[in-house]
Design an enzyme around this catalytic site. Sequence first.
Site, short mmCIF file in Angstrom:
data_model
loop_
_atom_site.label_atom_id
_atom_site.label_comp_id
_atom_site.label_asym_id
_atom_site.label_seq_id
_atom_site.Cartn_x
_atom_site.Cartn_y
_atom_site.Cartn_z
N ASP A 311 -6.98 0.51 -2.71
CA ASP A 311 -7.66 1.79 -2.84
C ASP A 311 -7.31 2.39 -4.21
O ASP A 311 -6.20 2.83 -4.40
CB ASP A 311 -7.32 2.74 -1.69
CG ASP A 311 -5.83 2.75 -1.32
OD1 ASP A 311 -5.08 1.81 -1.67
OD2 ASP A 311 -5.43 3.72 -0.66
N GLU A 523 5.34 0.73 -9.36
CA GLU A 523 4.46 0.21 -8.31
C GLU A 523 3.44 -0.78 -8.85
O GLU A 523 2.95 -1.64 -8.11
CB GLU A 523 3.74 1.35 -7.60
CG GLU A 523 2.78 2.12 -8.48
CD GLU A 523 1.85 3.04 -7.70
OE1 GLU A 523 1.74 2.88 -6.48
OE2 GLU A 523 1.22 3.91 -8.32
#
Length: 573
Positions: A311, A523
């Site tokens: 996403d 991340e």
Amino acid sequence: MAVGAGCVVSNVTHLLTLLMTLQSAALNNSGGDPAFDPKSYIDLSLRKDVSLGQAQSAYAELRSITNDTLHNYIAQHFDEAGSELELHPAADFAAAPDEFLPDVKNAQVLAWAHDVHAIWRNLTRHETPEVAADNERFTMVPLANAFVIPGSRFREIYYWDSYWVIRGLLVSRMHETARGIVDNLLGMVETYGFVPNGARKYYLNRSQPPLLSQMVRAVYEATGDARLLERAVPILIREHGFWTSAPHSVGVVDAHGTVHSLSRYYANWNTPRPESYVYDRAVAESVAGASEEETAQLYNDIATGAETGWDFSSRWMADRFNLSTLRTSRIVPADLNALLFQLERNVAHFARLLADDGTAAEFAQHAERRKAAIEAVLWNDEAKQWNDFWLPANASCSGPTTTVAFDRRALNTDAMASNFVPLWTGLVAVSQEDADDRTDAVDAIVAALERSGLLQPAGIATTATNTGQQWDFPNGWAPLQHMIIEGLALSNTAKARATAEELAVRWVRTNHAAFVSTGAMHEKYDVRRCGAAGGGGEYTPQTGFGWSNGVVLAFLDQFGWPEHRDLACTPNA
């Protein structure tokens, strides 16, 4: 309940409704602050001495909503986001674990690996007792065991993140913590019928890529705990049912009239996601003249995009540069179906270990049928990779199971990392009994990967399309690096193994360089430049970071590091 989209239901608690109101008010008063984070408002919990009714009444009585009045109101009625969690001093954490990375011979690499290992202490959490005892005050769902969070704004356990966290924990010899995470996820399937996206009430409308069986397998192979398999098998069968029933199930009819059963992502949601309520509304409002049904479908495709784990990405968009053209629920993803093939094979394997011959045979048959379906629909023999299949626009929710005719023109042939993930699950589009043919097939897939444009100086790009979305070029993500690289290594041809090790070295180097320059694990990374953190997406890039830590430790465990191999970025990176 919002209308439209046909087969989804949008239902939020009264607490979440109030928190979405606060989120909207905070955005209106933010002055366009780029650091504004809607999730921080939806993660608030009611103070112990405040009832929901009192909080609702007090907000309704505010004469004006300014930064000051909103701040004071929140301080009087809510505890800070994350206050329902505490650091957990894991009993199985050791500063210097026994037999830690024995094949890492370079002292600098080993010292850094110990630094990464030490981050587990900062990311391991347990819920306060009040979460279970007085759950109406919280958006967190109760969990029995401690767990590892990704980091930063992600204060809760996440589904697919946990696989790579567990891989890292096992390298760190933290078997008890890893088993506790698996138990938490198994418990959520028992409670909800599937593993939610994350352990928050606003995530109960969707799952994430199904990796629970792989987590069970990893922990079992590290511990030999047969009781884990006994507990897991019936629960994994239940999860399998979630992914193989409507609306996730899809039938695709090939040219010979054979109906192949495959699966898609499909969230049970058709309004804005609470954690991104204000942003989702802005996307929907950008579509001029949309009907109520079209808006509901867009909200469903946004939430379904979150279920994919990607996403967001051009992978899911009709117009690769326009988020409002998401078509996520109308796509049959190659990697999802490969992961379900893996789940089916794992259940068959576990059942054999438990001498449950009936279940073993049933799930071996499920796996063979899915393999045939993947080869018939998703394997692109010309390109030597697997492609997503786009369903017709009217196939969103047309009956108990959507069934469509196969059309080769509906394959998405864009260069994407997901096209190569199926190799990790053991899929090769030839008979695995013929070793020579299998070697040729694997090496053809490697050559396709090398031609794709995805291989960059610092890792594997997510896609070849630069859109500003975080699951697009130039970002590289730890889970995709690991699935592709380990898939290559497990394929066991000389070409695949050499490519795997070279790509693992690139990834370790970029993680190390970023760690040295920023003091953090990230991340995602910009794979064009060694040591560059990634960007894009709907929130500020985060550090921590669970799956990045786990993948680095897994690579060092699998490939080692020779004493004289340089850790520094190479000149072309």
